[in-house]
Design a protein around this motif. Structure first.
Motif, short mmCIF file in Angstrom:
data_model
loop_
_atom_site.label_atom_id
_atom_site.label_comp_id
_atom_site.label_asym_id
_atom_site.label_seq_id
_atom_site.Cartn_x
_atom_site.Cartn_y
_atom_site.Cartn_z
N LEU A 1 86.61 60.70 79.59
CA LEU A 1 85.97 61.95 79.19
C LEU A 1 85.47 62.71 80.40
O LEU A 1 85.40 63.94 80.38
CB LEU A 1 84.83 61.64 78.21
CG LEU A 1 84.22 62.82 77.47
CD1 LEU A 1 85.28 63.54 76.65
CD2 LEU A 1 83.10 62.37 76.58
N ARG A 2 85.16 62.01 81.48
CA ARG A 2 84.68 62.67 82.70
C ARG A 2 85.74 63.57 83.31
O ARG A 2 85.42 64.59 83.91
CB ARG A 2 84.24 61.64 83.73
CG ARG A 2 83.00 60.92 83.36
CD ARG A 2 82.59 59.98 84.46
NE ARG A 2 81.51 59.12 83.99
CZ ARG A 2 81.01 58.15 84.68
NH1 ARG A 2 81.47 57.88 85.88
NH2 ARG A 2 80.03 57.42 84.18
N SER A 3 87.00 63.17 83.18
CA SER A 3 88.07 63.97 83.77
C SER A 3 88.47 65.15 82.90
O SER A 3 89.24 66.01 83.33
CB SER A 3 89.30 63.09 84.04
OG SER A 3 89.81 62.60 82.82
N ALA A 4 87.95 65.22 81.68
CA ALA A 4 88.27 66.33 80.77
C ALA A 4 87.49 67.57 81.18
O ALA A 4 86.41 67.49 81.77
CB ALA A 4 87.93 65.94 79.34
N SER A 5 88.04 68.72 80.84
CA SER A 5 87.37 69.98 81.14
C SER A 5 86.14 70.16 80.24
O SER A 5 85.98 69.47 79.23
CB SER A 5 88.33 71.15 80.95
OG SER A 5 88.59 71.32 79.57
N ILE B 1 91.50 62.72 70.65
CA ILE B 1 91.12 61.49 71.35
C ILE B 1 92.28 61.01 72.22
O ILE B 1 92.07 60.64 73.39
CB ILE B 1 90.69 60.40 70.33
CG1 ILE B 1 89.32 60.75 69.75
CG2 ILE B 1 90.64 59.03 70.99
CD1 ILE B 1 88.90 59.89 68.59
N LEU B 2 93.48 61.04 71.68
CA LEU B 2 94.64 60.66 72.48
C LEU B 2 94.84 61.60 73.66
O LEU B 2 95.15 61.16 74.77
CB LEU B 2 95.90 60.64 71.61
CG LEU B 2 95.99 59.52 70.58
CD1 LEU B 2 97.21 59.72 69.69
CD2 LEU B 2 96.03 58.17 71.26
N TYR B 3 94.65 62.89 73.44
CA TYR B 3 94.82 63.88 74.50
C TYR B 3 93.81 63.66 75.63
O TYR B 3 94.15 63.76 76.80
CB TYR B 3 94.67 65.29 73.93
CG TYR B 3 94.93 66.39 74.93
CD1 TYR B 3 96.22 66.81 75.21
CD2 TYR B 3 93.88 66.99 75.61
CE1 TYR B 3 96.46 67.81 76.13
CE2 TYR B 3 94.11 67.99 76.53
CZ TYR B 3 95.41 68.40 76.79
OH TYR B 3 95.64 69.39 77.71
N ILE B 4 92.59 63.34 75.27
CA ILE B 4 91.55 63.17 76.29
C ILE B 4 91.68 61.82 77.00
O ILE B 4 91.56 61.76 78.23
CB ILE B 4 90.14 63.30 75.65
CG1 ILE B 4 89.90 64.75 75.23
CG2 ILE B 4 89.06 62.85 76.62
CD1 ILE B 4 88.60 64.95 74.46
N PHE B 5 91.94 60.75 76.27
CA PHE B 5 91.84 59.41 76.85
C PHE B 5 93.16 58.76 77.28
O PHE B 5 93.13 57.72 77.91
CB PHE B 5 91.11 58.49 75.88
CG PHE B 5 89.67 58.87 75.67
CD1 PHE B 5 88.74 58.66 76.67
CD2 PHE B 5 89.26 59.47 74.49
CE1 PHE B 5 87.41 59.02 76.49
CE2 PHE B 5 87.94 59.83 74.31
CZ PHE B 5 87.01 59.61 75.31
N ARG C 1 98.60 63.92 77.61
CA ARG C 1 98.06 65.21 78.08
C ARG C 1 99.20 66.20 78.31
O ARG C 1 99.58 66.49 79.44
CB ARG C 1 97.26 65.02 79.36
CG ARG C 1 95.92 64.42 79.09
CD ARG C 1 94.96 64.75 80.16
NE ARG C 1 93.68 64.15 79.84
CZ ARG C 1 92.61 64.30 80.55
NH1 ARG C 1 92.65 65.01 81.64
NH2 ARG C 1 91.49 63.74 80.18
N ARG C 2 99.73 66.67 77.21
CA ARG C 2 100.80 67.65 77.25
C ARG C 2 100.39 68.86 76.43
O ARG C 2 99.56 68.78 75.53
CB ARG C 2 102.09 67.05 76.71
CG ARG C 2 102.54 65.83 77.48
CD ARG C 2 103.89 65.39 77.03
NE ARG C 2 104.27 64.14 77.68
CZ ARG C 2 104.86 64.06 78.85
NH1 ARG C 2 105.13 65.15 79.53
NH2 ARG C 2 105.18 62.89 79.36
N ARG C 3 101.02 69.97 76.74
CA ARG C 3 100.73 71.22 76.04
C ARG C 3 101.03 71.09 74.54
O ARG C 3 100.31 71.65 73.72
CB ARG C 3 101.52 72.34 76.67
CG ARG C 3 101.20 73.71 76.16
CD ARG C 3 101.96 74.75 76.97
NE ARG C 3 101.72 76.08 76.48
CZ ARG C 3 100.74 76.87 76.88
NH1 ARG C 3 99.90 76.45 77.80
NH2 ARG C 3 100.59 78.08 76.39
N ASN C 4 102.07 70.36 74.18
CA ASN C 4 102.42 70.19 72.77
C ASN C 4 101.31 69.50 71.98
O ASN C 4 101.05 69.84 70.83
CB ASN C 4 103.72 69.39 72.64
CG ASN C 4 104.91 70.14 73.15
OD1 ASN C 4 104.86 71.35 73.31
ND2 ASN C 4 105.99 69.42 73.42
#
Length: 169
Positions: free
Chosen positions: A4-8, A95-99, A104-107
């Motif tokens: 979560l720290r690396s998320a915007s 959750i999958l997108y963040i962790f 971490r894809r645009r789709n």
């Protein structure tokens, strides 16, 4: 493995709002006070799945035949079930997108946005149908519907944050 720290900041706000929205909506979905009716000693509340009727100090809770045989009530149940499915799907994909780095894809972000706004749509339409139809029968909005409204607002904010994230990527 991402964190979560690396998320915007946009994603952190979206994640927090979506968690709050899911909790509020699950509570609203399961409770029996979407609409209520008060008249002297008579109190009745109706939720999506069960109701409560009190006369004086005696209360009964369960499915009441006269409350749930309306077609619009079945439509509200279906709309809110679709809203629950889409809000949970959006949370899982977020959750999958963040962790998970490979997610971490645009789709995935587009899918999150679509799921969030579909959940908002179904929740709001279900609330509108429920409130308008039961208002015609003398009922007023109760606290469970208030929680569903708050959940829809938090869900919408999460969607806006995800749109801001996709603009800034």
């Amino acid at each position: 493995m991402a964190s979560l720290r690396s998320a915007s900041t946009w994603l952190k706000v979206a994640f927090a709002c979506l968690i709050i929205a899911v909790i509020l909506f699950i509570v609203a979905f399961a409770t029996s006070a979407w609409v209520s009716y008060h008249y002297r000693n008579d109190y009745q509340s109706i939720g999506l799945w069960k109701g409560r009727h009190c006369t004086g100090n005696f209360c009964t809770e369960g499915r009441f035949r006269f409350s749930f045989n309306y077609d619009f009530h079945h439509a509200v149940q279906a709309l809110e079930c679709l809203g629950l499915i889409f809000i949970l799907l959006s949370l899982v994909v977020l959750i999958l997108y963040i962790f998970v780095d490979s997610c971490r894809r645009r789709n995935a972000l587009i899918a999150i946005i679509v799921f969030i706004f579909l959940s908002v749509f179904f929740i709001v339409v279900g609330i509108a149908v429920c409130a308008s139809k039961y208002e015609d029968r003398g009922f007023s909005i109760a606290w469970s519907m208030g929680l569903a409204i708050a959940a829809a607002i938090f869900d919408f904010v999460a969607g806006v944050m995800c749109v801001l994230q996709i603009i800034n990527v």
